[in-house]
Design a protein around this motif. Structure first.
Motif, PDB file in Angstrom:
ATOM      1  N   ARG A  24      35.175  26.505  39.659  1.00 51.87           N
ATOM      2  CA  ARG A  24      35.333  26.539  38.209  1.00 51.87           C
ATOM      3  C   ARG A  24      34.400  27.582  37.595  1.00 51.87           C
ATOM      4  NH1 ARG A  24      33.935  21.270  35.563  1.00 51.87           N
ATOM      5  NH2 ARG A  24      34.652  20.560  37.578  1.00 51.87           N
ATOM      6  N   ARG A  25      33.166  27.636  38.109  1.00 49.02           N
ATOM      7  CA  ARG A  25      32.209  28.628  37.608  1.00 49.02           C
ATOM      8  C   ARG A  25      32.662  30.052  37.916  1.00 49.02           C
ATOM      9  NH1 ARG A  25      26.290  26.585  39.021  1.00 49.02           N
ATOM     10  NH2 ARG A  25      27.206  26.903  41.037  1.00 49.02           N
TER      11      ARG A  25
ATOM     12  N   ARG B 117      35.777  31.047  38.412  1.00 43.89           N
ATOM     13  CA  ARG B 117      36.926  31.343  37.541  1.00 43.89           C
ATOM     14  C   ARG B 117      36.466  31.677  36.127  1.00 43.89           C
ATOM     15  NH1 ARG B 117      39.288  26.876  40.106  1.00 43.89           N
ATOM     16  NH2 ARG B 117      38.939  25.615  38.259  1.00 43.89           N
ATOM     17  N   LYS B 118      35.486  30.917  35.630  1.00 42.54           N
ATOM     18  CA  LYS B 118      34.985  31.151  34.278  1.00 42.54           C
ATOM     19  C   LYS B 118      34.304  32.521  34.178  1.00 42.54           C
ATOM     20  CE  LYS B 118      32.057  29.247  30.693  1.00 42.54           C
ATOM     21  NZ  LYS B 118      30.975  28.360  30.350  1.00 42.54           N
ATOM     22  N   THR B 119      33.502  32.861  35.166  1.00 45.45           N
ATOM     23  CA  THR B 119      32.819  34.156  35.171  1.00 45.45           C
ATOM     24  C   THR B 119      33.825  35.295  35.231  1.00 45.45           C
ATOM     25  OG1 THR B 119      30.875  33.209  36.253  1.00 45.45           O
ATOM     26  CG2 THR B 119      31.157  35.593  36.426  1.00 45.45           C
TER      27      THR B 119
ATOM     28  N   ALA C 200      36.919  35.223  34.292  1.00 45.37           N
ATOM     29  CA  ALA C 200      37.642  35.252  33.014  1.00 45.37           C
ATOM     30  C   ALA C 200      36.804  35.962  31.947  1.00 45.37           C
ATOM     31  CB  ALA C 200      38.004  33.840  32.571  1.00 45.37           C
ATOM     32  N   GLN C 201      35.502  35.678  31.913  1.00 45.85           N
ATOM     33  CA  GLN C 201      34.619  36.352  30.955  1.00 45.85           C
ATOM     34  C   GLN C 201      34.616  37.861  31.197  1.00 45.85           C
ATOM     35  OE1 GLN C 201      31.128  33.753  31.893  1.00 45.85           O
ATOM     36  NE2 GLN C 201      30.719  34.006  29.703  1.00 45.85           N
TER      37      GLN C 201
END
Length: 194
Positions: free
Chosen positions: A7-8, A10-12, A14-15
């Motif tokens: 999840r981290r 994917r979030k990074t 995406a950012q």
């Protein structure tokens, strides 16, 4: 723990994608540094390098993923040349993909985007969508390249305009518009040839 890490990651990513999209709307990829990108999204350079070797590799991965998504749509919604009703579902899904990642698509197709990627999209549209047109045109028509070019460039221009509009139509609405514009162009050309 692995799920939290995924999840981290994917979030990074995406950012980073969002930050790159914002920067590419202002300048070309050649003018964007890793430092500028990580400052834009407020992460460490070392975090960037965990995922990518440089800006160009990141852009390449993003474009690969976009093409993979479009290829999946083509496989899930194949166009049957004998069935004109099969075209619209493909166009709707194509625009849905663009809608989900509007800023990035606009950056890639915009004035600072990657022209090679734009050419890939054009070729994909030509191969998938326009290859069924010869059956509708007169055989051995030496002028067929003109309606092809008109339709292809019109589609790319329509996509850019739609992506850059602040209050834009839904993917379904713009897909129907695209479909009708293509059909009207074909019909107009055929009427002219009579």
């Amino acid at each position: 723990m692995a799920e939290k890490m995924d999840r981290r990651v994917r979030k990074t990513k995406a950012q980073l994608r969002e930050g790159l999209a914002r920067l590419m709307q202002q300048k070309s990829i050649k003018e964007i540094s890793v430092k500028e990108l990580v400052d834009e999204v407020d992460i460490n350079r070392s975090t960037f390098y965990l995922h990518y070797t440089d800006i160009y590799q990141m852009l390449h991965k993003i474009e690969e993923e976009a093409m993979q998504n479009i290829t999946e749509v083509m496989q899930n919604h194949p166009i049957d040349p004998g069935n004109p009703d099969s075209v619209l579902p493909f166009i709707v899904q194509f625009f849905s993909i663009m809608d989900k990642d509007r800023d990035l698509c606009l950056a890639l197709l915009g004035p600072h985007g990657d022209m090679a990627f734009v050419e890939q999209i054009e070729n994909l549209l030509a191969e998938t969508f326009l290859k069924q047109l010869p059956d509708r045109f007169p055989k051995n028509d030496p002028d067929i390249k003109y309606p092809y070019a008109f339709i292809l460039n019109g589609c790319v221009g329509l996509i850019r305009t739609w992506l850059s509009s602040p209050q834009s139509e839904s993917p379904e609405q713009v897909a129907r518009l695209t479909y009708h514009l293509i059909e009207n162009t074909i019909q107009g050309y055929l009427n002219m040839k009579k």
